[in-house]
Design an enzyme around this catalytic site. Structure first.
Site, mmCIF file in Angstrom:
data_model
loop_
_atom_site.group_PDB
_atom_site.id
_atom_site.type_symbol
_atom_site.label_atom_id
_atom_site.label_comp_id
_atom_site.label_asym_id
_atom_site.label_seq_id
_atom_site.Cartn_x
_atom_site.Cartn_y
_atom_site.Cartn_z
ATOM 1 N N PRO A 11 0.795 -1.234 0.000
ATOM 2 C CA PRO A 11 0.000 0.000 0.000
ATOM 3 C C PRO A 11 0.828 1.285 0.000
ATOM 4 C CG PRO A 11 -0.115 -1.112 2.124
ATOM 5 C CD PRO A 11 0.530 -2.068 1.177
ATOM 6 N N ASN A 12 0.305 2.238 -0.728
ATOM 7 C CA ASN A 12 0.860 3.598 -0.847
ATOM 8 C C ASN A 12 2.131 3.678 -1.694
ATOM 9 O OD1 ASN A 12 -1.122 4.966 0.834
ATOM 10 N ND2 ASN A 12 -0.208 3.828 2.522
ATOM 11 N N ARG A 19 5.254 10.777 -2.562
ATOM 12 C CA ARG A 19 5.080 10.406 -1.149
ATOM 13 C C ARG A 19 6.382 10.572 -0.368
ATOM 14 N NH1 ARG A 19 4.697 4.312 1.227
ATOM 15 N NH2 ARG A 19 4.196 4.955 3.346
ATOM 16 N N TYR A 24 11.516 8.209 0.879
ATOM 17 C CA TYR A 24 11.356 7.151 -0.120
ATOM 18 C C TYR A 24 11.961 7.478 -1.483
ATOM 19 C CZ TYR A 24 8.079 5.492 3.433
ATOM 20 O OH TYR A 24 7.524 5.071 4.610
ATOM 21 N N ASN A 75 7.810 -5.795 -1.080
ATOM 22 C CA ASN A 75 7.815 -4.681 -0.136
ATOM 23 C C ASN A 75 6.371 -4.573 0.357
ATOM 24 O OD1 ASN A 75 7.808 -2.357 1.318
ATOM 25 N ND2 ASN A 75 8.942 -1.131 -0.179
ATOM 26 N N ALA A 78 3.262 -0.835 4.762
ATOM 27 C CA ALA A 78 2.766 -0.812 6.147
ATOM 28 C C ALA A 78 2.321 -2.195 6.628
ATOM 29 C CB ALA A 78 1.631 0.193 6.271
ATOM 30 N N HIS A 81 4.330 -4.574 9.115
ATOM 31 C CA HIS A 81 4.319 -4.482 10.576
ATOM 32 C C HIS A 81 3.069 -5.086 11.210
ATOM 33 C CE1 HIS A 81 7.476 -1.827 9.327
ATOM 34 N NE2 HIS A 81 6.612 -1.011 8.748
ATOM 35 N N GLU A 99 12.458 -9.740 1.312
ATOM 36 C CA GLU A 99 11.677 -8.611 1.841
ATOM 37 C C GLU A 99 12.498 -7.353 1.638
ATOM 38 O OE1 GLU A 99 10.878 -8.965 6.041
ATOM 39 O OE2 GLU A 99 10.299 -6.847 6.198
ATOM 40 N N HIS A 101 12.698 -2.939 1.771
ATOM 41 C CA HIS A 101 12.164 -1.634 2.179
ATOM 42 C C HIS A 101 13.073 -0.550 1.639
ATOM 43 C CE1 HIS A 101 9.376 -3.649 4.771
ATOM 44 N NE2 HIS A 101 10.382 -4.401 5.194
ATOM 45 N N LEU A 102 12.457 0.489 1.132
ATOM 46 C CA LEU A 102 13.242 1.624 0.621
ATOM 47 C C LEU A 102 14.002 2.291 1.763
ATOM 48 C CD1 LEU A 102 10.280 2.812 -1.534
ATOM 49 C CD2 LEU A 102 12.533 2.381 -2.522
ATOM 50 N N SER A 103 13.304 2.492 2.879
ATOM 51 C CA SER A 103 13.921 3.157 4.029
ATOM 52 C C SER A 103 14.452 2.107 5.003
ATOM 53 C CB SER A 103 12.882 4.043 4.730
ATOM 54 O OG SER A 103 11.825 3.240 5.239
ATOM 55 N N ARG A 108 13.689 4.163 12.167
ATOM 56 C CA ARG A 108 12.475 4.967 12.186
ATOM 57 C C ARG A 108 11.642 4.696 13.450
ATOM 58 N NH1 ARG A 108 9.668 4.707 6.520
ATOM 59 N NH2 ARG A 108 8.536 6.420 7.545
ATOM 60 N N ARG A 112 7.791 0.498 13.433
ATOM 61 C CA ARG A 112 8.298 -0.030 12.154
ATOM 62 C C ARG A 112 9.452 -1.024 12.355
ATOM 63 N NH1 ARG A 112 5.826 3.390 8.266
ATOM 64 N NH2 ARG A 112 5.470 5.432 9.164
HETATM 65 C C1 DQA Z 1 8.379 0.869 3.697
HETATM 66 C C2 DQA Z 1 8.499 1.080 5.208
HETATM 67 C C3 DQA Z 1 7.153 0.915 5.888
HETATM 68 O O1 DQA Z 1 7.287 1.123 7.280
HETATM 69 C C4 DQA Z 1 6.160 1.922 5.341
HETATM 70 O O2 DQA Z 1 4.887 1.723 5.923
HETATM 71 C C5 DQA Z 1 6.096 1.916 3.853
HETATM 72 C C6 DQA Z 1 7.318 1.756 3.085
HETATM 73 C C7 DQA Z 1 9.710 1.164 2.946
HETATM 74 O O3 DQA Z 1 9.820 0.770 1.795
HETATM 75 O O4 DQA Z 1 10.602 1.808 3.514
HETATM 76 O O5 DQA Z 1 5.026 2.124 3.275
HETATM 77 O O6 DQA Z 1 8.059 -0.497 3.455
#
Ligand code: DQA
Length: 145
Positions: A11-12, A19, A24, A75, A78, A81, A99, A101-103, A108, A112
């Site tokens: 999502p997102n 965003r 990101y 990825n 959210a 978690h 798995e 994650h960009l960040s 954080r 997370r």
């Molecule tokens: C994320 C990290 C998650 O905590 C966050 O909710 C995201 C992006 C990342 O790619 O860093 O939507 O997965």
């Protein structure tokens, strides 16, 4: 036979570029997908991408990946978690799963720091922005060859 790799974005992530670019990056999801498919075709791999904002759609896509794909890059955004459903779907697979994650989720907010997937995947990459997806692809190519 050509290896097939599925990349799932949660999502997102369809809003990448707009965003929170300081977290990101400024690349759009289309740019990341193009990078992955181009990099894949250079290494002789068929990369398919999928994005959804819905937990159930992601679960269904993972279920369908059984017997079709040789590896999964995910990825879960959210849902990382929170989602036992996505964790359980990943447990249905007997292929390498990365798995990503960009960040760096560990730098954080504390909510997370917990990943529902981290102990059921082959490995996790976090904190390298879009480059992390290429790292994941290279890692999978290395495993498959
Ligand atoms: C994320 C990290 C998650 O905590 C966050 O909710 C995201 C992006 C990342 O790619 O860093 O939507 O997965």
């Amino acid at each position: 036979m050509k290896h097939k790799i599925l990349v799932i974005h949660g999502p997102n992530l369809n809003m990448l570029g707009k965003r929170e670019p300081e977290k990101y990056g400024t690349s759009t999801l289309d740019e990341i997908n193009t990078l992955l498919t181009t990099h894949g075709s250079r290494t002789g791999i068929d990369v398919q991408t999928f994005q959804s904002n819905h937990e159930g759609s992601i679960v269904e896509k993972i279920q369908q990946a059984r017997d079709v794909y040789n590896a999964l890059i995910i990825n879960p955004a959210a849902y990382t978690h929170t989602s036992i459903a996505i964790r359980d779907a990943v447990l249905l697979l007997d292929i390498p799963v990365v798995e990503i994650h960009l960040s760096n989720i560990y730098k954080r907010e504390s909510f997370r720091h917990k990943s529902m997937l981290c102990d059921v995947v082959t490995g996790q990459i976090a904190g390298f922005g879009m480059y992390g997806y290429l790292m994941a692809l290279d890692a999978i190519v290395n495993i498959l060859q």
